[in-house]
Write an enzyme that holds these catalytic residues in place. Structure first.
Site, PDB file in Angstrom:
ATOM      1  N   GLY A 103      47.078  38.276  53.494  1.00 40.98           N
ATOM      2  CA  GLY A 103      46.655  38.138  51.993  1.00 40.98           C
ATOM      3  C   GLY A 103      46.149  37.059  51.631  1.00 40.98           C
ATOM      4  O   GLY A 103      45.558  35.936  52.274  1.00 40.98           O
ATOM      5  N   HIS A 104      45.622  36.802  50.367  1.00 39.51           N
ATOM      6  CA  HIS A 104      44.619  35.892  49.711  1.00 39.51           C
ATOM      7  C   HIS A 104      45.435  34.491  49.673  1.00 39.51           C
ATOM      8  O   HIS A 104      46.541  34.397  49.588  1.00 39.51           O
ATOM      9  CB  HIS A 104      44.414  36.059  48.354  1.00 39.51           C
ATOM     10  CG  HIS A 104      45.705  36.252  47.379  1.00 39.51           C
ATOM     11  ND1 HIS A 104      46.104  34.984  46.951  1.00 39.51           N
ATOM     12  CD2 HIS A 104      46.704  36.883  47.187  1.00 39.51           C
ATOM     13  CE1 HIS A 104      47.128  35.149  46.140  1.00 39.51           C
ATOM     14  NE2 HIS A 104      47.495  36.230  46.108  1.00 39.51           N
TER      15      HIS A 104
END
Lengths: 312, 312, 312
Positions: free
Chosen positions: B217-218
């Site tokens: 994820g980011h």
């Protein structure tokens, strides 16, 4: 799927090599697997156990492998192998059409929609306006996408349903003739897979957001403004109502419903329908607070064992 | 993200249609979501509950929706909807730039690096030397890759953060302006997805190896020489220190840290930070030996029940 | 992998810079990692703990880092770093060959097979007749596909094994020289990944059906008419016999066997071999009925605790 134009049932009987009984004036308007049948549809049944269900279903025309009493206003098509003839009809109505380039000439693409390099758009695909489709996304034939939708790279929309009939000598595939329909303002992450309906439509409601590597099975219907985190997997013929949140790696079995506003915590496994507005956890899933209590009790097992040994 | 060149805060105020208070001489050097702010950054806050956190953060400029006392050396930008104005600025600083071919003219690719057919390289991407990028891998804009990196087919690096704000009428996306930075000697399997930072960078440290279908994820930061087996999923804003091993299908929730040298067995679910040099198992995860003891005790439950019924 | 034509062991010794002892007349017909060695193969061993296993294996030629007694009919190649020399030989025998277009001129493609736009077919790939390969599927070098196989979009077949040796300064990759072999009438969903053997072949038996996002590790051998639902992950060097059904998100650890006709319910985790014709559930997996009983008992824990407090 819907037939356009409709076909006389007598024509369908000839295509299927079937003996026609019942109402011979029926106009066939669609073909559907039993889970999704509507009035005007052809469906099939090949086991006496399911005859009654098929005969009482909304279907107007039933491919069947034994003589049976035909209900009022319906027609029966007697064939040796209903699955095979159903499949033959599905392929006839919606044959696989090979593509010769990345963007089909029969696709319609709305104003302001941007396609990044290498996107594949199949035949008869419709895409609304203001969308961004990233590199190497693949949209199979007949997929429909609303407005302001973002689809990230290498996502596949409309691949075949995972639907096989076990035969003595192996599995026989049901030919998928359904579609995928995506609403407006939907975001779909990278490397997601959304299968087309086997005969009906797989639907993702407006405003719903999917993270990366999400899988959605055939004929599943997802409501509006849902949020699915990465690596969620949803089987076929599932109904997910509006505002449902599924956290990462949640798995959902086929043929069930998740109620509006339900929240399911990460890695949970859902094997039966869940009511809405509740938080769930575990595999198999339970109401989250109950599951947490249970986990706390399990942690007390060593003490419990000791107590039993010393006091009993 | 960093601004190059920096902008006077007065200019930013005009762009955001904001009322400026506090230090009007500040030079804005970046824009960041609150989890990753540094000195010189603009950030935003739109709920009184978080005002203090934002005002005390490292950020130099805060988009805010109420008058507040401006701390020394900072500036406030009063706007009606800080999230919307922040997003507008992020899009202004780093707009989406459609590509017209598979390899952007603004990309830099090192000596001896091989790109297999169909690779997509976005704008301003930098790739080191001696890399192999396999077919249909997609590198979004501004991604940076070190030397001797192998990226397998259909992997996606730099797709948007899964980051949405719930509004009354649905979710509003935060525009991603961060990047993905990959170190040297990294191997990334097929069909992996690594999201760009929403405002900062997602980082994979040198020597780290990812198997197929891994999701990251980011704004997650991964150390050196980690090993993640297939189908591992890691949420956003996670810190994974060096030498961590995650076995297949492990899931990691957002906003936590896994310590150096931790080993997490297959299918485990991690919802809180873990200290290093320890082996873990289970969902929710526990120290592996404890979990194994617990599983052994659970197997004794039938006997325990019987004992209770007969002896108590 | 097999060498064609075979090489005299003396030639191999020179390629590896090795001191040759034992039978100097051996003709080397292959190279294989220790899990998959056959007569005529070169293999390697670099730790005294495994010397005996390597010397007693079927391999005819052993790269080794100490003087040892050479068994009858075998040859030893003494080198400083057997892993490195083995890797050097593997790369020499099967070097990475960059592609200059999507369909290699050295590939053979059967009659009636349809390739949708953007499919990548590597060097020396063989595809049977009547197949459909959907957009952006990637078939790495030497992959072999039978007849009537369907491969959906963005699936990757033949990417490198996830196989690394830990060195003091990081991981060193074993060069994959094996292949993927797919039988007849196989269906493979979208965004699946099937790794090539590290030295032998990864095999998917005829009639087997894989849903989307399935991962299969290196050198794994899967039987006929298996059914794997979406997001199943199987590690390397696994044997799955015929007619096995794995439901969604099941994980399988390396180096084990699942017996014919076994059924494993969704999200189960398999860490040891399972006998056939049995249904399993859980992580770690158990016989399904036992697991269900256990889950029922756990639900009674609150009552049990209460009983203990009041009666003991």
């Amino acid at each position: 799927m819907k037939l356009n134009p409709p076909l006389p049932v007598s024509r369908v009987a000839r295509l299927a090599g079937a003996k026609l009984s019942g109402d011979k004036t029926i106009s066939v308007t669609g073909i559907n697997e039993i889970h999704k049948v509507e009035k005007g549809d052809i469906t099939f049944v090949d086991h006496p156990k399911y005859y009654e269900r098929a005969l009482k279903s909304a279907a107007s025309v039933i491919l069947i492998n034994n003589e049976a009493e035909c209900p009022e206003g319906k027609a029966l098509l007697l064939v040796k192998d209903p699955f095979r003839e159903y499949n033959r009809l599905a392929r006839y109505f919606r044959p696989f059409m090979p593509a010769d380039k990345h963007i089909s000439a029969s696709a319609s693409i709305g104003e302001g929609t941007m396609l990044q390099p290498g996107v594949f758009i199949g035949n008869h695909v419709k895409i609304g306006s203001g969308c961004v489709i990233h590199s190497h996304a693949v949209l199979y034939d007949y997929t429909e996408i609303g407005d302001n939708v973002t689809i990230h790279a290498n996502t596949v929309i409309g691949s075949d349903a995972f639907y096989f009939k076990r035969r003595e000598r192996g599995y026989e595939k049901m030919h998928s003739c359904g579609r995928v329909i995506i609403g407006d303002n939907v975001e779909i992450g990278s490397c997601c897979t959304i299968d087309r309906g086997v005969s009906s439509d797989t639907i993702v409601g407006s405003g719903t957001k999917l993270d990366n590597q999400v899988h959605i099975g055939h004929d599943t219907v997802i409501g509006k403004n849902c949020l699915f985190a990465a690596q969620v997997g949803i089987a076929g013929v599932v109904t997910i109502e509006d505002d449902v949140i599924l956290w990462g790696q949640v798995g959902v079995q086929k043929d069930l419903t998740i109620g509006k506003g339900a929240v399911v915590l990460g890695q949970s496994g859902i094997a039966k329908s869940l009511k809405g507005d509740t938080t769930y956890f575990g595999s198999p899933v339970r109401e989250a607070r109950e599951k947490m209590k249970e986990l706390a009790l399990i942690k007390q097992l060593p003490q419990l064992m000791q107590k039993l040994e010393t006091e009993v």
